[in-house]
Write an enzyme that holds these catalytic residues in place. Sequence first.
Site, PDB file in Angstrom:
ATOM      1  N   LYS C 201       0.855  -1.185   0.000  1.00 37.40           N
ATOM      2  CA  LYS C 201       0.000   0.000   0.000  1.00 37.40           C
ATOM      3  C   LYS C 201       0.895   1.240   0.000  1.00 37.40           C
ATOM      4  O   LYS C 201       1.862   1.319   0.747  1.00 37.40           O
ATOM      5  CB  LYS C 201      -0.881  -0.025   1.255  1.00 37.40           C
ATOM      6  N   GLU C 275      13.444   1.520  10.031  1.00 36.74           N
ATOM      7  CA  GLU C 275      12.758   2.672   9.453  1.00 36.74           C
ATOM      8  C   GLU C 275      11.270   2.390   9.259  1.00 36.74           C
ATOM      9  O   GLU C 275      10.901   1.328   8.752  1.00 36.74           O
ATOM     10  CB  GLU C 275      13.385   3.039   8.095  1.00 36.74           C
ATOM     11  N   ARG C 292      23.475  -0.927   9.578  1.00 32.66           N
ATOM     12  CA  ARG C 292      24.721  -0.147   9.616  1.00 32.66           C
ATOM     13  C   ARG C 292      24.505   1.125  10.416  1.00 32.66           C
ATOM     14  O   ARG C 292      23.396   1.441  10.836  1.00 32.66           O
ATOM     15  CB  ARG C 292      25.110   0.244   8.197  1.00 32.66           C
TER      16      ARG C 292
END
Lengths: 164, 164, 448, 448
Positions: C201, C275, C292
Amino acid sequence: MLDVKKLKELIKLMVTNDLTELDLQGDGERVTLKRGPGDQKVHYVPTAAPVLQAGEPNGTPPTNGTATPPAVGQGQADQEAGDTGLEQITSPMVGTFYAASSPDAAPFVTVGDRVDPEKVVCIIEAMKVFNEIKAEATGTIEKILVQTGQAVEFDQPLFLVRPD
Amino acid sequence: MLDVKKLKELIKLMVTNDLTELDLQGDGERVTLKRGPGDQKVHYVPTAAPVLQAGEPNGTPPTNGTATPPAVGQGQADQEAGDTGLEQITSPMVGTFYAASSPDAAPFVTVGDRVDPEKVVCIIEAMKVFNEIKAEATGTIEKILVQTGQAVEFDQPLFLVRPD
Amino acid sequence: MFSRILIANRGEIAVRVIRAAREMGIETVAVFSTADRDSLHVRLADRAICIGPPAPADSYLNIPRIISAAEVANVDAIHPGYGFLAENAHFAEVCRSCNIEFIGPSVESMSILGDKVQCKQLAIKHKVPVAPGSKGKIEDEADAVKIARDIGYPVMVKAAAGGGGRGMRVAHNDISLRSGIKQAMAEAQGAFGDGTVYLEKFLENARHVEVQILGDQHGNVVHLFERDCTMQRRHQKLIEEAPCPVLGNDKREDVCKAAVRLAKAAKYFSAGTVEFLMDAKQKFYLMEVNTRLQVEHPVTELITGIDIVKTQIRIAAGEKLPFSQKHIKRHGHAIETRINAEDPDNGFTPSPGQMTEFEMPGGPGVRVDTHCYSGYRVPPNYDSMIAKLIVHQPTRDEAIATIRRALGEFDIGPNKTTIPLHIRLMLNGSFRKSDVDIHFVERLFGQR
Amino acid sequence: MFSRILIANRGEIAVRVIRAAREMGIETVAVFSTADRDSLHVRLADRAICIGPPAPADSYLNIPRIISAAEVANVDAIHPGYGFLAENAHFAEVCRSCNIEFIGPSVESMSILGDKVQCKQLAIKHKVPVAPGSKGKIEDEADAVKIARDIGYPVMVKAAAGGGGRGMRVAHNDISLRSGIKQAMAEAQGAFGDGTVYLEKFLENARHVEVQILGDQHGNVVHLFERDCTMQRRHQKLIEEAPCPVLGNDKREDVCKAAVRLAKAAKYFSAGTVEFLMDAKQKFYLMEVNTRLQVEHPVTELITGIDIVKTQIRIAAGEKLPFSQKHIKRHGHAIETRINAEDPDNGFTPSPGQMTEFEMPGGPGVRVDTHCYSGYRVPPNYDSMIAKLIVHQPTRDEAIATIRRALGEFDIGPNKTTIPLHIRLMLNGSFRKSDVDIHFVERLFGQR
């Protein structure tokens, strides 16, 4: 007389305006400016000017985009090459330099040997791989700049060759 | 003349700015800078020296310790004084400039008036005190650089005087 | 602890790692290309080795050359920084097979989290919120159309191996979806050598919120709270801040805990970032995991007082985390701006070349991370970031005042920089209220 | 709040005040002598006015010229920085009589605390610990000898109006006391126009510990904990840190509360510092009160997160302190080094002139306060401090590692600086253990 700050200002003017020459004289008031790409050929003119010679080894990359040789041992090699028109054989990789194929073998080349582009002049070991390095030049070995077992970096001069 | 420290600085300047030539001469004040892979020959081309003029107003205070005039209006005043051999009458204090002793009085001096060192040329008000400023020069008022009611700082040029 | 490490990177992040190592008493070895001979990381390291010409493929991305340098310099470990080889699991594997520790997570964690499809499946399993979409990779177009109609347009086609906006296509209907899949697959195949794509989506008006994670090799994982990186342009972050100015404490705890769950599920150690996209109702949707150090790690360092790079090095050396979750507190507000040598008034064209002027701001609340100095020549070969300005103050308003002041103190020339853009953004009413989404900057530029 | 202020100072402290004002939205007016035309404070201020030639008496110490500039620029207030006119009660009085607020304490507080004899009597009255000595000023030599025998030699003769080591004499017996009194009186009369002296027990092996005070105009006074400034050379502080590395928490609370008592007794407002000597048993003895901002205020800002300069401005504008004592917390350890343009290997001779190189350190934990930049010319007319390097880390050991790292990153030349000295001190075993007293640095130089 002239202070450094004034000089810096003049240099800034040169850099930002891409001048190639600036001549400034005292009380008689005289300025000479030159600008634009000059003769692209590099002259190795032997000169007594200590400033020019001392300046070059730490030099920034030339504006034509070619890479400069590395700092280690570069100054000497540059100077010698510059003084006498010699060519450099440089290392194409990071690694360990070996002058011979094994500890008891004769070195690939010694000073005075003639080389052609395909002639193997040394071995550089990188990641357990022994890489044969070719002269890629034609002429006579004038000087060997590194020793067996020595670590070398990319672009480091290894040999000086007097071209035919 | 040149000490090593200065020489090092010059070299560094050359290196970081890609100069290829730097010629510096003593008391007669001479600098030659060259940059880029140009022709090595030095050309002297007579010009109207725009670089020298543009460079100077932003110059550092002279090393002999005399104070430079303030930035405000300095370039113009300097240039005019320099060009024509005029002298400046500068403000000895921070304050407000008055050209006359009262709003309806005539100004102390106007362009073309002769002045001697004791001649009062203006008033500077500082902390409610009206300070009479004397010419401290002999000659003719050539230009008035500030206006009544304007704030002036220490050392700011107020008048240009053509000395006798 | 390591006695000598090599930094397989350049620019400000190489300087950052050298500073951390030096303060820990660890010797540093820099590597550089011929274009970076005069860079600060070369000057600051205990030893510097030239590894190749300017092209990244022949220097900073060239594994044999970096490993050769590591062997020649006899280092114990390699820090990859960010970018270049930092998320390359193969590089981590080569390092470790050469008995050189890779300062980062395990190869297994990198592999599973680096594959967005696998990562998403792991997230679903551990109740980490994800956007509705395909269960795994798209097998054929008909399937994709069915799923898209199911979750509702607009949808996004994303590359499993993707990142930085490549291999992504937004589709608003069946037709654009079909062509988008083809394009995304081709782009992903070209860019990553893996054409696998999946469907999600597409969220409009979302914010970018990410959680900083630290885990050790003994199974401990903590979060260092979130960062808000909503101020982006073409998927490049411009401004990052912590905490997220609009996030409620309950939601904060939820998302931070979710990030820790995902990291634990992947047996993650070292520093990492989870994220998310956050919608207007503060609902979160996993975007990806960066295995990282991030460019924007300093904002988290400033609000927590924890040095992420030093901690990363300690973790790689086998040490336990020196703190547990309850010891980690937030203080004040931090903002980072990325200063690029680009001309914001001229389509962000790069502005390389010598900086005859380079003066940095200073004073209270100001941190500058840079590899530049007065006289430094910005090479045209790499990304154009020349400095990070990071500020820390008790409140967001004060942080904005400080960063505004500090931006004005930079004196850089003749190169153009993004500083004028940042000053404009700091004065922007919507930014000041944090009434923004990830397309805010692009809209602002569209209007001008 | 003020809309425009003038900074009656130069150098890094002028820059510091300009930064604070700018972040508060207050316009700034710098004043400068002709020697400082190219200084950073001139460049950073909204407006700059040249007030006179290099000699301080004709510029930074010249009250009429500064007031004239303030009137010309129409400012609401004047910040005096430190040094120059900062502790001049007459200047404060002139400012206020011209309807320009003086950003500092009341004239009455400055007068009573500035007179060491009055200050000491006030301290005794409010149970602030003082060194044994004369009750007030010395009337005649015979009295002095009696008191000296009573408290025991060695004793110190000090000027009531003194500061910075002038007007001070140590006496080990009656003879040296008699001559010391004469010398100190003459020196004090010459330096301060006031020959009043008093007598105190001379403390050997003491440390310098001082308490930062903030008071508002509504009777609220708080402390911001202590600073340790034991690392001195000829009464000039070299290194300052907070907290004091050897001080116990009980003793800390005692001395901080004593400082607040003294400030309240003097109806003190604005920022101020109560300086003490501390003996090996952590007994405190009042030295003096500085009724101004200190050079070393940043170490306190870093451990408390409080901006002292902004608070000072708010207080001058009549605002209440925005925090009470219980809200003020300490975090970590901060160290400051003063970088002077002096040659430490050559008797600390000043090294003025143009700095063709001036590169500052950066990165995590580092703050630099300076008025210098690449190309700046250090004028020979003023004190030789060119920068303050201040670091903040969770622990003292980490702070030392960071400051050591940062000192190494400075690139200043051709001028000589005290950076090599600071690096040596950071590596010194006694300093690292903080096993030092106020004569430590001088002994170290004597040995070499």
